[in-house]
Design a protein around this motif. Structure first.
Motif, PDB file in Angstrom:
ATOM      1  N   GLU A  54       2.607  -3.778  -6.372  1.00 54.51           N
ATOM      2  CA  GLU A  54       1.606  -3.047  -5.584  1.00 54.51           C
ATOM      3  C   GLU A  54       0.555  -3.974  -4.984  1.00 54.51           C
ATOM      4  O   GLU A  54       0.041  -3.702  -3.906  1.00 54.51           O
ATOM      5  CB  GLU A  54       0.911  -1.984  -6.443  1.00 54.51           C
ATOM      6  CG  GLU A  54       1.739  -0.752  -6.661  1.00 54.51           C
ATOM      7  CD  GLU A  54       0.949   0.398  -7.266  1.00 54.51           C
ATOM      8  OE1 GLU A  54      -0.285   0.271  -7.479  1.00 54.51           O
ATOM      9  OE2 GLU A  54       1.568   1.445  -7.524  1.00 54.51           O
ATOM     10  N   ARG A  85       3.369   6.427  -5.133  1.00 58.61           N
ATOM     11  CA  ARG A  85       3.182   6.650  -6.577  1.00 58.61           C
ATOM     12  C   ARG A  85       2.046   7.631  -6.834  1.00 58.61           C
ATOM     13  O   ARG A  85       2.187   8.580  -7.610  1.00 58.61           O
ATOM     14  CB  ARG A  85       2.894   5.319  -7.286  1.00 58.61           C
ATOM     15  CG  ARG A  85       2.602   5.492  -8.785  1.00 58.61           C
ATOM     16  CD  ARG A  85       2.252   4.182  -9.450  1.00 58.61           C
ATOM     17  NE  ARG A  85       1.117   3.493  -8.888  1.00 58.61           N
ATOM     18  CZ  ARG A  85      -0.169   3.811  -9.098  1.00 58.61           C
ATOM     19  NH1 ARG A  85      -0.484   4.837  -9.873  1.00 58.61           N
ATOM     20  NH2 ARG A  85      -1.132   3.093  -8.561  1.00 58.61           N
ATOM     21  N   GLU A  86       0.927   7.421  -6.140  1.00 55.35           N
ATOM     22  CA  GLU A  86      -0.220   8.304  -6.336  1.00 55.35           C
ATOM     23  C   GLU A  86       0.073   9.719  -5.843  1.00 55.35           C
ATOM     24  O   GLU A  86      -0.361  10.695  -6.462  1.00 55.35           O
ATOM     25  CB  GLU A  86      -1.450   7.725  -5.645  1.00 55.35           C
ATOM     26  CG  GLU A  86      -1.971   6.491  -6.354  1.00 55.35           C
ATOM     27  CD  GLU A  86      -3.147   5.828  -5.644  1.00 55.35           C
ATOM     28  OE1 GLU A  86      -3.387   6.124  -4.452  1.00 55.35           O
ATOM     29  OE2 GLU A  86      -3.820   4.991  -6.291  1.00 55.35           O
ATOM     30  N   GLN A 122       0.835  -1.199   0.000  1.00 53.11           N
ATOM     31  CA  GLN A 122       0.000   0.000   0.000  1.00 53.11           C
ATOM     32  C   GLN A 122       0.872   1.253   0.000  1.00 53.11           C
ATOM     33  O   GLN A 122       0.535   2.244  -0.625  1.00 53.11           O
ATOM     34  CB  GLN A 122      -0.945   0.004   1.211  1.00 53.11           C
ATOM     35  CG  GLN A 122      -1.943   1.146   1.203  1.00 53.11           C
ATOM     36  CD  GLN A 122      -2.880   1.118   0.007  1.00 53.11           C
ATOM     37  OE1 GLN A 122      -3.410   0.082  -0.350  1.00 53.11           O
ATOM     38  NE2 GLN A 122      -3.078   2.261  -0.623  1.00 53.11           N
ATOM     39  N   LYS A 165       2.101   2.111  -3.459  1.00 50.17           N
ATOM     40  CA  LYS A 165       0.977   2.653  -4.232  1.00 50.17           C
ATOM     41  C   LYS A 165       0.707   4.092  -3.812  1.00 50.17           C
ATOM     42  O   LYS A 165       0.538   4.974  -4.659  1.00 50.17           O
ATOM     43  CB  LYS A 165      -0.272   1.794  -4.028  1.00 50.17           C
ATOM     44  CG  LYS A 165      -1.467   2.300  -4.812  1.00 50.17           C
ATOM     45  CD  LYS A 165      -2.675   1.417  -4.627  1.00 50.17           C
ATOM     46  CE  LYS A 165      -3.838   1.951  -5.445  1.00 50.17           C
ATOM     47  NZ  LYS A 165      -5.034   1.123  -5.297  1.00 50.17           N
ATOM     48  N   GLN A 181       0.889   3.707 -13.076  1.00 52.79           N
ATOM     49  CA  GLN A 181       1.710   2.501 -12.967  1.00 52.79           C
ATOM     50  C   GLN A 181       2.649   2.391 -14.169  1.00 52.79           C
ATOM     51  O   GLN A 181       3.800   1.970 -14.015  1.00 52.79           O
ATOM     52  CB  GLN A 181       0.839   1.249 -12.872  1.00 52.79           C
ATOM     53  CG  GLN A 181       0.184   1.065 -11.542  1.00 52.79           C
ATOM     54  CD  GLN A 181      -0.544  -0.260 -11.438  1.00 52.79           C
ATOM     55  OE1 GLN A 181      -0.744  -0.979 -12.421  1.00 52.79           O
ATOM     56  NE2 GLN A 181      -0.948  -0.601 -10.221  1.00 52.79           N
ATOM     57  N   SER A 186       2.552  -3.590 -11.248  1.00 53.52           N
ATOM     58  CA  SER A 186       1.232  -3.828 -10.666  1.00 53.52           C
ATOM     59  C   SER A 186       1.280  -4.973  -9.660  1.00 53.52           C
ATOM     60  O   SER A 186       0.681  -4.899  -8.584  1.00 53.52           O
ATOM     61  CB  SER A 186       0.218  -4.135 -11.769  1.00 53.52           C
ATOM     62  OG  SER A 186      -1.038  -4.467 -11.211  1.00 53.52           O
TER      63      SER A 186
END
Length: 66
Positions: free
Chosen positions: A34, A9-10, A3, A6, A16, A31
């Motif tokens: 993640e 990254r966000e 998490q 992820k 991705q 992916s």
């Protein structure tokens, strides 16, 4: 840990696909990182920490200090 990568990254407003290009891997492989379906190699973990200007300890969940 999954998490966290992820979220990092966000927070960086990356897809991705973009993150996979940075790490020199496919979007599917990234992916899987993640989703926790594939272990993250040490070299990739280090690159993630460098890119996001954080520590591997943060990514691994050993500390909450970014």
């Amino acid at each position: 840990m999954y998490q966290r990568i992820k979220d990092l990254r966000e927070d960086a407003d990356l897809t991705q696909i973009q993150m996979a290009k940075i790490l020199n891997c496919s979007q599917q492989v990234y992916s899987n990182y993640e989703l926790g379906q594939r272990d993250i190699p040490t070299a990739i973990l280090i690159e993630l920490a460098k890119y996001h200007k954080t520590t591997t300890d943060y990514i691994l969940g050993l500390t909450n200090k970014r």
